[in-house]
Write an enzyme that holds these catalytic residues in place. Sequence first.
Site, short mmCIF file in Angstrom:
data_model
loop_
_atom_site.label_atom_id
_atom_site.label_comp_id
_atom_site.label_asym_id
_atom_site.label_seq_id
_atom_site.Cartn_x
_atom_site.Cartn_y
_atom_site.Cartn_z
N LYS A 28 0.86 -1.20 0.00
CA LYS A 28 0.00 0.00 0.00
C LYS A 28 0.89 1.25 0.00
CE LYS A 28 -3.98 2.01 2.43
NZ LYS A 28 -4.94 1.86 3.52
N SER A 63 -9.76 1.68 2.49
CA SER A 63 -8.90 2.47 1.65
C SER A 63 -7.81 1.66 0.92
CB SER A 63 -8.23 3.56 2.48
OG SER A 63 -7.40 3.00 3.47
N SER A 77 -10.12 -0.58 6.59
CA SER A 77 -9.52 -0.43 5.25
C SER A 77 -8.82 -1.67 4.70
CB SER A 77 -8.52 0.72 5.26
OG SER A 77 -9.20 1.94 5.31
#
Lengths: 94, 455
Positions: free
Chosen positions: B69, B146, B171
Amino acid sequence: MDVDEKLVKDIAKTARLNLTDEEVKKFTPQLKEVISYFEKLDEIDTENVKMSIQPVEVRNVLRDDVVEESYSNELALSQTKHKKDGYFKGPSAL
Amino acid sequence: MKISEYIKKVQNKEIDIVSYTKEVLEKIKKLNEEYDCLIEISEELALKQAEKISKDPKGKLAGVFVSVKDSICVKDVNSTGGSRILEGYKPPFNATAVQNCVDEGAIIIGKTSQDEFGFGAFSVNVGVEYKIPKNPIDKTRATGGSSGGAACITALADFPHISLGESTGGSIVNPGSFCGVLALCPTYGRVSRYGLIDYGNSLDKVGPIGKTAEDVAIGMETIASYDKKDSTSIDKEIPNYLEKLNSNINGMKIGLIKESLDSGTDKNVKDVFNKQIEFLKSKGAVVEEVSLKKAIDYGIAAYYVIGTSEASTNLAKYCGMRYGKEDELKGTFNEYFTNVRSKYLGDEAKRRIMLGTFTRTSGYRDAYYIKAMKIRTLIIDEYKKAFEKFDVLISPTTPMIAPRFDEIEKMTPLQHYMADVLTVGPNLAGLPHINIPIETETMPVGFMVTGNHFD
């Protein structure tokens, strides 16, 4: 809580954000809706309840005060073009 | 091929890892043109690591491709937390979770797209002029957020791959649910946060996303570690996750979270979810209802007060100096600082900074921030009580399937926040939770299992 354009502008100033008039118009009803929703928390009695700053118990972690190898001055400054004499260079303070 | 079989082949030099890496990189480039799941492909680094592994094929993750990420730092690779304000930042170090993977022979392929700093449930709140990732099953729908790019590339990968995601309020499991992959958010403190670009320090967790339970178990075993560089990291024995994979659930006591099947959850999600409960019962599990009223009814408000409060302090350091996006040094410090933030932060980042600034302001702090931290205690107590009776708790992961982009456009910020209703509870309480995807004829539905701390 009365969330109006004046409050939104004041908060933005504290948070170091310049909002355009258009942004103030857009954000005000959105923040009003969220902050009104936060007021739901008042429904719960929290008298004598302790805060949970962390979700699990964490202990203070201390280390001995000894000098260790760290990043070089050069490496610390490698991410910016604003530097002078081995220091970060910023805008004027006043 | 199972990931464990692949790793063995790499270790035995049965695979030409350099040419295979080249092949995988070409595949990723094509996928990314179509789905925008990666912000950056770290081709040079991947090839360098592949060369190294070809000579010395060692490690638990030998030759496994790992995507990271964007908010998790990778040495010398752009790491911006999905935000324009950090454009150009190439960390001089690896996050501990990334370093653990590299030490075990992983090949880092790139940085996955996300909501700016993790501020979203659909990965549509991307940084200024960043691209929005598309759902791997239906491109008119969102990936979830996210860690949207992470779940997306995991679903699309037809090569041995694990993604490192990050969760503050859901997320990891939310995009896992929308994209139909396994996604594990560990207990707070189990995986080091060193090198993670903070959203909310008391909430952030790094966790693995994979296609199979084995992928996730191997990923978890690699990234879990006690780390002196993170003072909230916890020194507790790390179990052998792989060994526990095929455990029997006969007699397991499962608490079905009653409020998760109330009117807020879509009927199609409930129907698919309920069928799985029948399956668990057929395997000997004992399923009973449990009420978690505080977590479900007050979790969103408590989470958004705490999360935005912490975020607004964390984002104060981004001022166009020292690293990241810079402008010409003009005006006073405050003028320069304000100008850079206003130009390079996106709308949702601005909203959350303002919300968190408000909830911590003198005069309002007790009513919002302190109050939310006390309610967090009551929510933790509610879970602890449930775990006195049950081994695990279950609910759908999200109250809906992945929404279409045109549906999301019509939603207000508060409606976006509501997508987290079932995931904020375990995140506030720091409890481990996993999304298990349920395939359907259309979009996948997420089945969430929450465990007690360190279970």
